[in-house]
Scaffold this motif. Structure first.
Motif, PDB file in Angstrom:
ATOM      1  N   ASP A  14       0.837  -1.209   0.000  1.00 17.91           N
ATOM      2  CA  ASP A  14       0.000   0.000   0.000  1.00 17.91           C
ATOM      3  C   ASP A  14       0.868   1.254   0.000  1.00 17.91           C
ATOM      4  O   ASP A  14       0.581   2.228  -0.713  1.00 17.91           O
ATOM      5  N   GLU A  17       2.454   1.812  -3.371  1.00 22.07           N
ATOM      6  CA  GLU A  17       1.446   2.260  -4.327  1.00 22.07           C
ATOM      7  C   GLU A  17       1.154   3.743  -4.164  1.00 22.07           C
ATOM      8  O   GLU A  17       1.104   4.497  -5.154  1.00 22.07           O
ATOM      9  N   THR A  18       0.962   4.179  -2.924  1.00 19.27           N
ATOM     10  CA  THR A  18       0.616   5.586  -2.687  1.00 19.27           C
ATOM     11  C   THR A  18       1.814   6.511  -2.846  1.00 19.27           C
ATOM     12  O   THR A  18       1.647   7.688  -3.197  1.00 19.27           O
ATOM     13  N   ARG A  81       2.628  -7.582  -3.982  1.00 22.98           N
ATOM     14  CA  ARG A  81       1.424  -7.745  -3.165  1.00 22.98           C
ATOM     15  C   ARG A  81       0.892  -9.175  -3.248  1.00 22.98           C
ATOM     16  O   ARG A  81       0.456  -9.746  -2.251  1.00 22.98           O
TER      17      ARG A  81
END
Length: 210
Positions: A14, A17-18, A81
């Motif tokens: 996460d 990704e961000t 992931r």
């Protein structure tokens, strides 16, 4: 059943990704894109990942790492992931937990602590104990290059000897901070160091880890 390693994998995925592909990390010379490539190679190309610990194979690792770094960032994050392929040793829960819990935690901190406004995560006691258990097991390996005696200590007084020698420096912190320190990110770890001034300086500049 969720494991510490699985939770840290999802947190790191996460965060990657961000953060996007060009964010800085504490891994010298690496952006988040480079880190994502490393994570995928480590799990999916055992033939190359051996170069992480075997110097003669480091050239092959560099070539394969470059190949994966050329892949789209979103694909690398997706592969990480998803986790390792079924035939990989990392697909076994026990191996995943032993090998990846601290690895993923520290790499998460590599991304978080490269930002100017970072603050330490508040770790639940069970996870903190899991990190400490791993620190006890790897302390001597990761501390073998210390130029001074090195003792790791939790605030409750529990200790692990990472390197025998004199003079001795004692590093006191919660397990999460000790993990970051032991992995060679000394400047990014919030710890207390006790010992001779010159010994402390030498330890801060030492190349810890593998």
């Amino acid at each position: 059943m969720s494991t510490h390693a699985r939770r840290e994998r999802l947190l790191l995925a996460d965060l990657l990704e961000t953060s996007g592909p060009e964010a800085p990390t504490l891994c010298e010379g690496w952006t988040t894109h480079d880190l994502a490539a490393h994570l995928v190679v480590r799990e999916r190309r055992a033939d190359a990942a051996a170069g992480l610990v075997l110097k003669p194979l480091s050239g092959r690792l560099d070539r394969v790492q470059a190949e994966f770094a050329a892949k789209p960032y979103a694909e690398l994050v997706r592969l990480f992931r998803e986790g390792p392929p079924r035939m990989s040793p990392f697909s076994l829960k026990q191996v995943d937990e032993a090998a990846n819990t601290m690895e993923f935690y520290v790499h998460t901190e590599d991304v978080r602590r490269a930002q100017p406004d970072w603050e330490p995560r508040e770790l639940d006691p069970v996870f903190a104990d899991a990190l400490w258990s791993r620190i006890e097991r790897i302390a001597k390996v990761f501390g073998r290059k210390s130029p001074v005696g090195l003792v790791l200590r939790r605030p409750d007084g529990r200790t692990a000897v990472a390197h025998r020698g004199t003079p001795v420096v004692t590093v006191t912190a919660e397990p999460g901070e000790l993990a970051v320190f032991l992995f060679g990110r000394q400047d990014a770890a919030r710890v207390e160091l006790e010992g001779d001034k010159e010994a402390v300086a030498a330890l801060r500049n030492a190349k810890l880890g593998v």
